[in-house]
Design a protein around this motif. Structure first.
Motif, PDB file in Angstrom:
ATOM      1  N   TYR A 154      33.203  59.086  97.901  1.00  0.00           N
ATOM      2  CA  TYR A 154      33.253  59.079  99.383  1.00  0.00           C
ATOM      3  C   TYR A 154      34.403  60.066  99.980  1.00  0.00           C
ATOM      4  O   TYR A 154      34.110  60.548 100.933  1.00  0.00           O
ATOM      5  N   VAL A 155      35.459  60.083  99.528  1.00  0.00           N
ATOM      6  CA  VAL A 155      36.426  60.978  99.651  1.00  0.00           C
ATOM      7  C   VAL A 155      35.890  62.745  99.912  1.00  0.00           C
ATOM      8  O   VAL A 155      35.988  63.336 100.892  1.00  0.00           O
ATOM      9  N   LEU A 156      35.235  62.982  98.645  1.00  0.00           N
ATOM     10  CA  LEU A 156      34.555  64.228  98.524  1.00  0.00           C
ATOM     11  C   LEU A 156      33.734  64.318  99.574  1.00  0.00           C
ATOM     12  O   LEU A 156      33.759  65.580 100.081  1.00  0.00           O
TER      13      LEU A 156
ATOM     14  N   ILE B 224      33.624  67.003 107.031  1.00  0.00           N
ATOM     15  CA  ILE B 224      34.471  67.902 107.874  1.00  0.00           C
ATOM     16  C   ILE B 224      34.258  69.402 107.461  1.00  0.00           C
ATOM     17  O   ILE B 224      34.271  70.034 108.806  1.00  0.00           O
ATOM     18  N   TYR B 225      34.286  69.892 106.601  1.00  0.00           N
ATOM     19  CA  TYR B 225      34.163  71.333 106.401  1.00  0.00           C
ATOM     20  C   TYR B 225      32.848  71.812 107.109  1.00  0.00           C
ATOM     21  O   TYR B 225      32.653  72.841 107.691  1.00  0.00           O
TER      22      TYR B 225
ATOM     23  N   ILE C 206      30.446  73.213  97.975  1.00  0.00           N
ATOM     24  CA  ILE C 206      31.138  72.986  96.637  1.00  0.00           C
ATOM     25  C   ILE C 206      31.571  71.501  96.522  1.00  0.00           C
ATOM     26  O   ILE C 206      31.272  70.880  95.421  1.00  0.00           O
ATOM     27  N   LEU C 207      31.990  71.107  97.542  1.00  0.00           N
ATOM     28  CA  LEU C 207      32.490  69.517  97.558  1.00  0.00           C
ATOM     29  C   LEU C 207      31.466  68.504  97.441  1.00  0.00           C
ATOM     30  O   LEU C 207      31.567  67.632  96.696  1.00  0.00           O
TER      31      LEU C 207
ATOM     32  N   ALA D 128      30.563  65.996  94.463  1.00  0.00           N
ATOM     33  CA  ALA D 128      30.203  64.419  94.965  1.00  0.00           C
ATOM     34  C   ALA D 128      29.077  64.060  93.920  1.00  0.00           C
ATOM     35  O   ALA D 128      28.944  62.888  93.670  1.00  0.00           O
ATOM     36  N   VAL D 129      28.138  65.146  93.955  1.00  0.00           N
ATOM     37  CA  VAL D 129      26.647  64.403  93.081  1.00  0.00           C
ATOM     38  C   VAL D 129      27.124  64.295  91.642  1.00  0.00           C
ATOM     39  O   VAL D 129      27.045  62.972  91.111  1.00  0.00           O
ATOM     40  N   VAL D 130      28.156  65.166  91.055  1.00  0.00           N
ATOM     41  CA  VAL D 130      28.690  65.026  89.724  1.00  0.00           C
ATOM     42  C   VAL D 130      29.329  63.470  89.541  1.00  0.00           C
ATOM     43  O   VAL D 130      29.265  62.721  88.614  1.00  0.00           O
ATOM     44  N   TRP D 131      30.293  63.213  90.565  1.00  0.00           N
ATOM     45  CA  TRP D 131      31.098  61.967  90.447  1.00  0.00           C
ATOM     46  C   TRP D 131      30.218  60.919  90.754  1.00  0.00           C
ATOM     47  O   TRP D 131      30.721  59.836  90.140  1.00  0.00           O
ATOM     48  N   LEU D 132      29.250  61.001  91.654  1.00  0.00           N
ATOM     49  CA  LEU D 132      28.444  59.783  91.670  1.00  0.00           C
ATOM     50  C   LEU D 132      27.627  59.411  90.339  1.00  0.00           C
ATOM     51  O   LEU D 132      27.648  58.244  90.163  1.00  0.00           O
TER      52      LEU D 132
END
Length: 266
Positions: free
Chosen positions: A62-64, A70-71, A101-102, A106-110
């Motif tokens: 969620y942070v990513l 925001i970017y 990039i972020l 996030a996909v990988v972290w998911l």
């Protein structure tokens, strides 16, 4: 003579590297063997500690996604000025690039969060059949939250990447491709000019070199752990298989580009 001396230095460095790697591997294997059951207990404790975090594993995702959003919004805000102002163009492009990039991270972290929580969810589902009524309710809630996190983050990242690519096309109207199309990457690459394609090639080669260094290190660690009964064979097969796919895909493509389209002489 200069070339001969250079080769001798290369061979000497290669021999030293092999000896150092062998020595480090031997020391690591000896330490793992001496640790024995303590190392195995530590690995089990680490696995339990990681699994105990449960739904908290979804928070970094969620942070990513939040920072990526925001970017995206900041990059989109500069689009009206980008056509007339070169600085606004560069800054908008930079922010949209960071957003992609972020969101990719996030996909990988998911998947990481899903993998770790999947083990916990399976354990809860087993407990639902064996435990009391309260434990069954708790396990059910964990499963519902697991699905909610999956759906929310998956929809968020897909929508965010689609919007970011759409915004990128505003400042790069020559770019082609639809994010929801399976051939998006191919279409996007074809719409890049020669300089951009060369940059993509440099990035791909850098990634290949990084992974070509990382895979042998991971395989060495797994070999030491497996030799002491601390790593299952499936881990070695998985990492080795990924290493082989990376290596063969690179080399086969190089072969095809050099020889695949040439007609054989009669």
């Amino acid at each position: 003579m200069k070339k001969e001396r250079s080769n001798k230095v290369i061979y000497a460095r290669f021999a030293i590297t092999i000896l150092v790697c062998a020595a480090l591997g031997g020391v690591a294997g000896f330490c793992a063997a001496m640790a024995g059951k303590n190392l195995l207990d530590s690995a089990d404790s680490l696995n339990m500690a990681l699994a105990s975090l449960g739904q908290l594993w979804f928070i970094p995702g969620y942070v990513l996604l939040l920072v990526s959003t925001i970017y995206y919004l900041r990059g989109k805000a500069l689009l009206p000025q980008a056509e007339a102002d070169d600085n606004a163009f560069q800054e908008s492009d930079r922010r949209l690039c960071l957003s992609l990039i972020l969101s990719g991270a996030a996909v990988v972290w998911l998947f990481i969060a899903l993998g770790i929580n999947g083990q916990t969810d399976w354990a809860n589902s087993q407990a639902m059949w064996l435990g009391d009524h309260i434990l069954r309710i708790g396990g059910l809630m964990e499963s519902v939250l697991f699905i909610v996190h999956l759906v929310v983050q998956l929809v968020w990242v897909v929508a965010l990447q689609a919007l970011t690519v759409k915004a990128t096309k505003v400042i790069h109207p020559e770019k082609k491709g639809n994010v929801f199309d399976s051939k998006f990457q191919k279409d996007w690459f074809r719409s890049c000019d020669e300089a951009e394609q060369q940059q993509i090639g440099q990035c791909s080669y850098f990634s290949f070199r990084v992974m070509s260094t990382l895979f042998p290190i991971v395989m060495l660690v797994l070999f030491i752990l497996a030799d002491n009964g601390l790593a299952p064979s499936g881990w070695i097969l998985l990492v080795g298989g990924l290493w082989m796919v990376q290596l063969m895909s690179y080399q086969c493509m190089a072969y095809i580009l050099d020889h695949g389209k040439k007609k054989r002489k009669a």
